[in-house]
Enzyme design. Structure first.
Site, PDB file in Angstrom:
ATOM      1  N   GLY A 173       0.805  -1.227   0.000  1.00  0.00           N
ATOM      2  CA  GLY A 173       0.000   0.000   0.000  1.00  0.00           C
ATOM      3  C   GLY A 173       0.830   1.266   0.000  1.00  0.00           C
ATOM      4  O   GLY A 173       2.010   1.249  -0.343  1.00  0.00           O
ATOM      5  N   ASP A 212       6.076  -2.486   0.867  1.00  0.00           N
ATOM      6  CA  ASP A 212       6.757  -3.764   0.655  1.00  0.00           C
ATOM      7  C   ASP A 212       7.541  -3.830  -0.651  1.00  0.00           C
ATOM      8  O   ASP A 212       8.544  -4.529  -0.734  1.00  0.00           O
ATOM      9  CB  ASP A 212       5.791  -4.940   0.819  1.00  0.00           C
ATOM     10  CG  ASP A 212       4.610  -4.875  -0.114  1.00  0.00           C
ATOM     11  OD1 ASP A 212       4.519  -3.901  -0.884  1.00  0.00           O
ATOM     12  OD2 ASP A 212       3.775  -5.791  -0.070  1.00  0.00           O
ATOM     13  N   GLU A 283      -2.488  -1.830 -12.584  1.00  0.00           N
ATOM     14  CA  GLU A 283      -2.849  -2.874 -11.634  1.00  0.00           C
ATOM     15  C   GLU A 283      -4.201  -3.517 -11.952  1.00  0.00           C
ATOM     16  O   GLU A 283      -4.398  -4.708 -11.738  1.00  0.00           O
ATOM     17  CB  GLU A 283      -2.878  -2.230 -10.241  1.00  0.00           C
ATOM     18  CG  GLU A 283      -3.021  -3.216  -9.131  1.00  0.00           C
ATOM     19  CD  GLU A 283      -2.795  -2.566  -7.770  1.00  0.00           C
ATOM     20  OE1 GLU A 283      -1.689  -2.053  -7.536  1.00  0.00           O
ATOM     21  OE2 GLU A 283      -3.720  -2.581  -6.959  1.00  0.00           O
TER      22      GLU A 283
END
Ligand SMILES: [Zn+2]
Length: 425
Positions: A173, A212, A283
């Site tokens: 995120g 991440d 995405e």
């Protein structure tokens, strides 16, 4: 907007010129920090080599390394001189004192939470993983899950949690790394969560948080294929599409720490709906939920409530391998959009390498020869070879390693920051 008047560029004669770089910023890091980083990167290195590589006098390196040795951060190690096996005095090299500090790195994801404990030299001491049910969690619930995992991995490492110096956390995120704030994440119900502060209070330890994708990039930079590269990109395909970019050996984060959202760059006007609420994001064509959405429609499958998306994707992949044309076309289409995204990365950053990383890289249709050929066609034609693309289908453990690298770099920065008396620590 009015164009800027060039006459306002210079205010007065003595206003100087050239970039105004903040004191003690990245470019002007203290020499002792640079010495320490050289030693850490080399593994073992003689003092004279450190001086040569930093372009400073051997005397100043000797003073600084003495300080670092006295503070217990580095140590002298006897090393055999090359070509002199068994003869003469062994040469002395410097290395990081591995036992000086221990840190933990954790990756939080929709499927599982992964953790590692590493020593100050970056060696893996223990790792562990706990499965979880998919879906976002409330902060107290997430903190409890993290604390359980942290206690488990510390027990495996044979240490008390309080023996850790810091913890690094990776979440999917939008994350403001500097503030430790998670603006939005698929693992959290709430938005704008001060995760670093909340976790730090819960664990009683300093906690650092990052996106991440940045952490998997940090893992490549610290331990992997990116160690020797000044400029490279990592594109991650997991639950979403992420990107990390290394420019001049450093992760590029943007002015507010929110850059490199490749997954939300637009590849189609008024296109497919994305999780972010906008349309036409990369995405929305490539991530697992996009593939699952297509699969349920094209193959007329119903996605059972609570069924992990990975099960659906695995089945879609099996159908594609068995020759099902609809299943193949779903992967092929996603691969074509990925080619558009990658060619934009090449055109914008000219990286020396692109690493495709993440769980979904097992689905080789995503990077079939046609996809890579398409990327080459869409990148500007300069007559120079395009950057090579490597596929790294490593699991969450690597990402947790990146989180540990974030903690290690924060610890060494804190210890070596200007004004700190390292001998007193
Ligand atoms: Zn989006």
């Amino acid at each position: 907007m009015k164009p800027r008047d060039l006459s306002t560029f210079r205010q007065d004669e003595r206003s100087g010129c050239g970039p105004l770089i903040a004191p003690l910023s990245e470019q002007t890091r203290p020499l002792r920090q640079q010495v320490f980083e050289r030693v850490r990167a080399a593994g073992l290195i003689p003092r004279v080599q450190v001086a040569k590589e930093l372009g400073v006098s051997p005397a100043s390196v000797t003073t600084l390394t003495q300080e670092l040795i006295e503070s217990g951060l580095i140590e002298e190690v006897s090393a055999q001189r090359e070509g002199e096996a068994g003869r003469g005095r062994p040469a002395v090299a410097l290395g990081v004192r591995a036992g000086a500090h221990l840190v933990a790195g954790m990756k939080l994801s929709d499927r599982e939470h992964t953790a590692v404990v590493v020593d100050f030299a970056g060696n893996l001491i223990a790792d562990d993983v706990i499965a979880r049910s998919p879906g976002p969690m409330a902060l107290p619930e997430l903190l409890s899950a993290m604390k359980t995992l942290l206690a488990r991995v510390c027990a495996k490492a044979g240490i008390d949690m309080r023996a850790l110096t810091a913890v690094g956390l990776g979440v999917p995120g939008f994350v403001d790394c500097e503030e430790g704030m998670v603006l939005w994440s698929s693992v959290l119900i709430d938005r704008g969560v001060p995760l670093a502060r909340a976790a730090s209070m819960r664990f009683g330890l300093p906690v650092h948080v990052d996106n991440d994708a940045n952490l998997v990039t940090l893992a490549e930079l610290w331990f992997g294929a990116g160690r020797g590269l000044s400029d490279f990109a990592v594109v991650t395909i997991e639950h979403g599409v992420g990107m990390g970019c290394v420019i001049n050996h450093r992760i590029y984060r943007g002015a507010k720490g929110l850059g490199m959202e490749l997954g939300h760059t637009k590849v189609q006007l008024d296109g497919a709906l994305c999780r972010c609420g906008q349309r036409g994001c990369l995405e929305a064509y490539v991530a697992d939920y996009a593939l699952a959405r297509e699969a349920t429609t094209a193959l007329n499958w119903s996605h059972k409530e609570g069924q992990p998306i990975s099960v659906l994707l695995e089945s879609l992949y099996d159908h594609a391998k068995a020759g099902n044309t609809a299943a193949r076309s779903i992967f092929r289409r996603a691969g074509r959009y990925l080619a558009v995204g990658l060619s934009n990365v090449v055109n914008l950053f000219d990286p020396s390498l692109i690493i495709l990383s993440g769980e979904r890289m097992r689905y080789d249709y995503l990077y079939a020869a046609e996809t890579l050929a398409e990327m080459e066609q869409l990148a500007i034609q300069t007559g120079r070879p395009k950057p090579p693309i490597e596929i790294h289908a490593w699991g969450d453990l690597l990402w947790a390693h990146g989180a540990a690298a974030l903690a290690l770099s924060a610890v060494s920065e804190r210890l070596l920051s200007p004004g700190r008396d390292i001998a007193a620590q």
